[in-house]
Design an enzyme around this catalytic site. Structure first.
Site, PDB file in Angstrom:
ATOM      1  N   LYS A   1       0.838  -1.204   0.000  1.00 25.11           N
ATOM      2  CA  LYS A   1       0.000   0.000   0.000  1.00 25.11           C
ATOM      3  C   LYS A   1       0.872   1.253   0.000  1.00 25.11           C
ATOM      4  O   LYS A   1       1.863   1.328   0.742  1.00 25.11           O
ATOM      5  CB  LYS A   1      -0.894  -0.021   1.243  1.00 25.11           C
ATOM      6  CG  LYS A   1      -1.873   1.153   1.320  1.00 25.11           C
ATOM      7  CD  LYS A   1      -2.728   1.064   2.597  1.00 25.11           C
ATOM      8  CE  LYS A   1      -3.788   2.157   2.626  1.00 25.11           C
ATOM      9  NZ  LYS A   1      -4.628   2.063   3.849  1.00 25.11           N
TER      10      LYS A   1
ATOM     11  N   SER B   1      -9.344   2.180   2.652  1.00 30.14           N
ATOM     12  CA  SER B   1      -8.370   2.919   1.887  1.00 30.14           C
ATOM     13  C   SER B   1      -7.330   2.025   1.204  1.00 30.14           C
ATOM     14  O   SER B   1      -6.619   2.496   0.330  1.00 30.14           O
ATOM     15  CB  SER B   1      -7.649   3.902   2.804  1.00 30.14           C
ATOM     16  OG  SER B   1      -6.947   3.213   3.819  1.00 30.14           O
TER      17      SER B   1
ATOM     18  N   SER C   1     -10.199  -0.058   6.738  1.00 26.51           N
ATOM     19  CA  SER C   1      -9.434   0.059   5.499  1.00 26.51           C
ATOM     20  C   SER C   1      -8.801  -1.218   4.987  1.00 26.51           C
ATOM     21  O   SER C   1      -8.283  -1.242   3.869  1.00 26.51           O
ATOM     22  CB  SER C   1      -8.350   1.128   5.650  1.00 26.51           C
ATOM     23  OG  SER C   1      -8.918   2.413   5.584  1.00 26.51           O
TER      24      SER C   1
END
Lengths: 469, 469
Positions: free
Chosen positions: A80, A149, A173
């Site tokens: 990420k 996210s 997330s």
């Protein structure tokens, strides 16, 4: 080996171990899927083809020389884009940080490398890991959100562009995008994984976690990255160990014993008592079906117990928002004042809200968490909880969906595993979320692996092919 | 107040304390000097005018409300561009890192801010803090080098673009540029200042240090940044304290006592025994003059003692190069392979050399250092050493000059203070380097302040105006 190549770390590691697949071949399979799907899915900020090929070659050479680092040897993973990877930018979904090259790996990345993983690149995050929608699309329906996210990590794993990924969770997330994209996720106990080299969002709520295509893969990914880090004084000393072997032993026993002895016995948080008022009817029906299936698979009514959550749960979302807003203001306040244009509306609103929160309200939220912690300790002595993972299947791409079902567990810092075990009417994945006690990742993952096993074994859940081909 | 404004932190702090100058006014004086000199000197990578003005305004408001954070309150400082400053890029002299924005302050920067300093911007470093020449020019002669690697910090302080600056030294990167540019420098004991947020070069040789326009200012700058840092496990727990007040007491005594009682008594490492073979004749003459002056000022032959350095000194430069090359290869090797074009010739050659060093040679160098450490401990029980700061005045701008006179003290990790006390035939500054025992920054700085005082008092050293106006 399917023509397309293995989609789980477990399967790939077995092929590599037997000499039927090299890390370089496995990487090329992933890169081919990136070529095929990425223009539509937009899961990646950077794909480091040259760097990944070089890593894979080195690991292929190592294998030929007789060294196998373990189940992650040669496995392509995505990181990420709020987590530092040496010599790649850490963009964090910020326009101004798009060229901010990391001088070194985050601790979790460096440990994945040591375990043999091949870092394919950086996966899309929403801006600063909050709720503003990213460019990434849901591979099951390109009009829908992948969730956020950790949007790119979930979409990339769903497409087999990589076999595992790192994400982070402050609200929902990890669990939400994993569930929307039909992959598995583990959000570990808070502080279990070092956050050194990770952009903070809300320091007492941030978790680094993992995504993959089966429960056993989650265990393979969490073991090397958990535990003490001299560069993060908040990281716990407790490692996660023997998790993979416990899963293997437990699944082996299923072949030898009667089903009643090994079926998981999760405490089921009845949707009527807490979650049902918020989840979509489709999700409520899905959870009822899981309830029925678990009972029928176990041939016994006593297997699934319904639990009522502690009274303090009613305030959990409000307190979580308070802490998150204040801590986000702490991290971003000064920068928001300098670069308002770098902040999209939702994160901006959160930071501004955090700047207005009275200290007494913040302290009340912290106190409420401490009290709930104690209540949950006794509560969890029963069994892991079985809850819905999301309030609905993936909605349209102008939001990232709601973290409502995940916020309580981020707030409490207890570990969760999500499993895709159903399909919505319009063909999107639906998932359950198992919740364990603090530090109990090993038993939580073992039980999750049993649930996965029994559902697949009995055909209660049938995987489907991605509609992208 | 001179029309141009104060050039020392000491003078500025006194004006601020008395209410005769505000931080905002002081900053504007510095920005005006940047406007005037910067196009020719090129000391800065980034001047953060808006950010600095905002900080100065806030500190001006604080003063009006009655809060004075101490002698750094409102003082404009420059930060070498390998040290992270929140929201500014940390370029490190790299083309590829030119837009790498730091997500937070290095510990030393954050502590300067807490002490009230105004961060003006980032000063030019040579590429990755080694020897390749930077764009910066020497303010005393624009054809000459300012020295390196803390090139911009030295040039900026010399021009009064800021009143103090942070630099780093692995070989001679603080003392050399400070001496070439006619400013004062302190390289503290190794590990005295945290390196968290600082690009490493050679981890067991890297020092963060300070530059300013008098010795007392060095003490003002080092006090807040020294000491323990939870984010740098190698940083020492020992703070530097009471240094400024010891200097003040010591200078006060000079007014009350006979000169023989207070004159500094440095042990003079006679150039013939170690340094004379390498330094330029002009520097040898300068050191002889300092020798004569110290004796005449003290009215006594016994004041300056000549010391012979331990035998191991003959190998020091070779061992230093070995350790520095290996550790630089450790930091940069992987990146050099990926981006050879980002490395100019000298640093590239050093890294490649480091990759070829046999481990036995590296270990021999470390062992030699341990032995010399012990020899120096007894040696230093005498007095601080007085040595030349550089082998010559600033040479032409196609090099950064030689760190030869500084390498031994970087190798040993002992503190040094450099003082500009003379002029070369062509009008460039010449400096001496006082060397103290480990952890003895307080007595070293106190003695250095006395040397500065007595030389200026007796007119043995006369400052000159910059030839840029």
């Amino acid at each position: 080996m399917t023509p397309d190549g293995p989609r789980t770390i477990t399967a790939a590691a077995e092929l590599i171990r037997r000499g039927d697949l090299t890390p370089s071949e496995l990487l090329e399979q992933c890169l081919a899927r990136i070529d095929r799907y990425e223009p539509r899915v937009k899961a990646w900020v950077v794909v480091d083809r040259d760097g990944a090929r070089e890593q894979a070659e080195r690991l292929t050479t190592e294998l030929k020389a007789g060294t196998n680092r373990g189940p992650l040897h040669g496995i392509p993973v995505g990181i990420k884009d709020i987590i530092d990877v040496f010599d790649l930018p850490t963009g964090c979904g910020s326009k101004l940080w798009a060229n901010s090259v990391a001088r070194q790996d985050a601790t979790c990345v460096s440990r994945l490398r040591q375990a043999g993983a091949v870092i394919v690149g950086k996966t899309v995050t929403t801006a600063f890991a909050f709720l503003d929608p990213p460019p990434t699309r849901n591979p099951w329906n390109l009009e829908r959100t992948p969730g956020g996210s950790s949007s790119g990590s979930a979409a990339a794993v769903a497409c087999g562009m990589c076999l595992g990924a790192l994400g982070t969770q402050t609200g929902g997330s990890l669990t939400r995008p994993a569930s929307f994209c039909g992959v598995y996720s583990l959000k570990p106990t808070w502080s279990r994984v070092s956050v050194n080299g990770v952009l903070p969002f809300s320091t007492t709520l941030d978790h680094v976690g993992v995504m993959a295509n089966c429960v056993r893969d989650l265990a393979i990914l969490i073991e090397p990255i958990a535990g003490h880090d001299p560069d993060d004084s908040s990281a716990s000393w407790r490692p996660v160990s023997d998790c993979v072997s416990r899963i293997d032993e437990s699944l082996k026993r299923t072949a030898e014993q009667s089903r009643d002895d090994w079926l998981p016995r999760p405490g089921y948080v009845h949707t009527a008592s807490f979650f049902a008022e918020t989840v979509a009817p489709e999700v409520a029906e899905f959870m009822d079906r899981i309830d029925r299936d678990l009972k029928s698979l176990a041939h016994s009514d006593a297997v699934v117990r319904r639990s009522v959550l502690p009274a303090g749960f009613a305030d959990i979302h409000r307190h979580h928002r308070t802490i998150m807003a204040v801590e986000a203001a702490e991290v971003h306040g000064r920068r928001l004042a300098r670069h308002p244009d770098d902040y999209p509306p939702r994160i901006r609103e959160l930071i501004e809200e955090g700047q207005r929160v009275p200290a007494t309200e913040f302290r009340a939220a912290r106190l409420a968490r401490d009290r709930l912690d104690e209540d949950m300790t006794s509560f969890h002595q029963l069994e892991p909880l079985l809850t819905p993972a999301t309030v609905s299947a993936a909605p349209a791409a102008d939001t990232t969906g709601s973290p409502w079902c995940n916020v309580p567990w981020s707030f409490l810092g207890v570990p969760t595993v999500s499993l895709p075990l159903g399909w919505s009417a319009d063909g999107l994945p639906l998932a359950v979320q198992l919740v364990g006690a603090q530090w109990a990742e090993d038993s939580l993952l073992t039980r999750a692996a049993l649930v996965e096993h029994v559902f697949r074994l009995d055909g209660a859940f049938e995987p489907r092919p991605l509609p992208l081909d």
